[in-house]
Design a protein around this motif. Structure first.
Motif, PDB file in Angstrom:
ATOM      1  N   LEU A 234       0.825  -1.211   0.000  1.00 39.92           N
ATOM      2  CA  LEU A 234       0.000   0.000   0.000  1.00 39.92           C
ATOM      3  C   LEU A 234       0.859   1.261   0.000  1.00 39.92           C
ATOM      4  O   LEU A 234       0.543   2.237  -0.689  1.00 39.92           O
ATOM      5  N   LEU A 235       1.927   1.260   0.760  1.00 40.14           N
ATOM      6  CA  LEU A 235       2.826   2.412   0.796  1.00 40.14           C
ATOM      7  C   LEU A 235       3.427   2.674  -0.578  1.00 40.14           C
ATOM      8  O   LEU A 235       3.468   3.823  -1.044  1.00 40.14           O
TER       9      LEU A 235
ATOM     10  N   ILE B  95       2.163   1.794  -3.487  1.00 39.06           N
ATOM     11  CA  ILE B  95       1.093   2.266  -4.380  1.00 39.06           C
ATOM     12  C   ILE B  95       0.831   3.747  -4.156  1.00 39.06           C
ATOM     13  O   ILE B  95       0.726   4.521  -5.114  1.00 39.06           O
ATOM     14  N   PHE B  96       0.733   4.187  -2.920  1.00 42.53           N
ATOM     15  CA  PHE B  96       0.473   5.601  -2.641  1.00 42.53           C
ATOM     16  C   PHE B  96       1.651   6.484  -3.038  1.00 42.53           C
ATOM     17  O   PHE B  96       1.466   7.610  -3.488  1.00 42.53           O
ATOM     18  N   MET B  97       2.866   5.985  -2.862  1.00 43.82           N
ATOM     19  CA  MET B  97       4.032   6.773  -3.251  1.00 43.82           C
ATOM     20  C   MET B  97       4.102   6.957  -4.765  1.00 43.82           C
ATOM     21  O   MET B  97       4.571   7.983  -5.249  1.00 43.82           O
TER      22      MET B  97
ATOM     23  N   LEU C 126      -1.343  12.410  -9.153  1.00 36.05           N
ATOM     24  CA  LEU C 126      -2.565  13.147  -8.867  1.00 36.05           C
ATOM     25  C   LEU C 126      -2.310  14.636  -8.718  1.00 36.05           C
ATOM     26  O   LEU C 126      -3.206  15.447  -8.932  1.00 36.05           O
TER      27      LEU C 126
ATOM     28  N   THR D 296       1.320   6.808  -6.916  1.00 31.46           N
ATOM     29  CA  THR D 296       0.152   7.521  -7.441  1.00 31.46           C
ATOM     30  C   THR D 296       0.029   8.947  -6.940  1.00 31.46           C
ATOM     31  O   THR D 296      -0.580   9.775  -7.624  1.00 31.46           O
ATOM     32  N   ALA D 297       0.554   9.306  -5.786  1.00 26.38           N
ATOM     33  CA  ALA D 297       0.400  10.659  -5.252  1.00 26.38           C
ATOM     34  C   ALA D 297       0.995  11.729  -6.165  1.00 26.38           C
ATOM     35  O   ALA D 297       0.338  12.747  -6.426  1.00 26.38           O
TER      36      ALA D 297
END
Length: 147
Positions: free
Chosen positions: A33-34, A36-38, A44, A40-41
């Motif tokens: 999850l970390l 993925i967020f790193m 965005l 995609t952020a």
């Protein structure tokens, strides 16, 4: 509850309760999850990928409000919503330049009606330049709002 093998001397293995919680699967999920967020952020935050150059310039001072100079359809000039006579425009812009301690004067947003003659807008820009106001931005309407 998990059961672990306990081997005794000459005995078969038997299951007994294990008092530990295995956190390895939870850590694996959290790391995925970390990542993925790193990834995609940043996608965005910006819509268009641009490779910006580096600069030693300092950040702009955004605390000071810009001064709005507007020219309406009739050619009347307004400074911050106050009408200014054509004969007083040079003096008023000189006062604005003198009251500013910023190099090039304060930020000026020049708004002009689209039906105006190009020469009238250039006269106002010439007055701004003559007064020493060099930080002029032309304001327009984004294409989506114009329709």
């Amino acid at each position: 509850m998990a059961m672990g093998p306990i081997l005794g001397a000459g005995r078969r293995s038997r299951r007994s309760p294990m008092a530990e919680i295995n956190v390895t699967p939870m850590v694996d999920v959290m790391l995925v999850l970390l990542i993925i967020f790193m990834v995609t952020a940043p996608l965005l935050a910006t819509g268009v990928q641009v490779d910006l150059p580096e600069s030693k310039a300092s950040a702009l001072d955004q605390n000071n409000e810009p001064i709005a100079v507007s020219v309406d359809r009739a050619g009347q000039v307004y400074v911050d919503d106050a009408p200014v006579a054509p004969t007083d425009l040079s003096a008023r812009l000189g006062q604005i330049a003198a009251s500013s301690d910023e190099p090039g004067g304060p930020r000026i947003f020049l708004r002009a009606d689209r039906s105006l003659d190009y020469g009238r807008v250039m006269q106002v820009m010439g007055e701004l330049d003559h007064a020493g106001l060099r930080r002029v931005s032309l304001v327009n309407t984004p294409l989506e709002e114009a329709r």
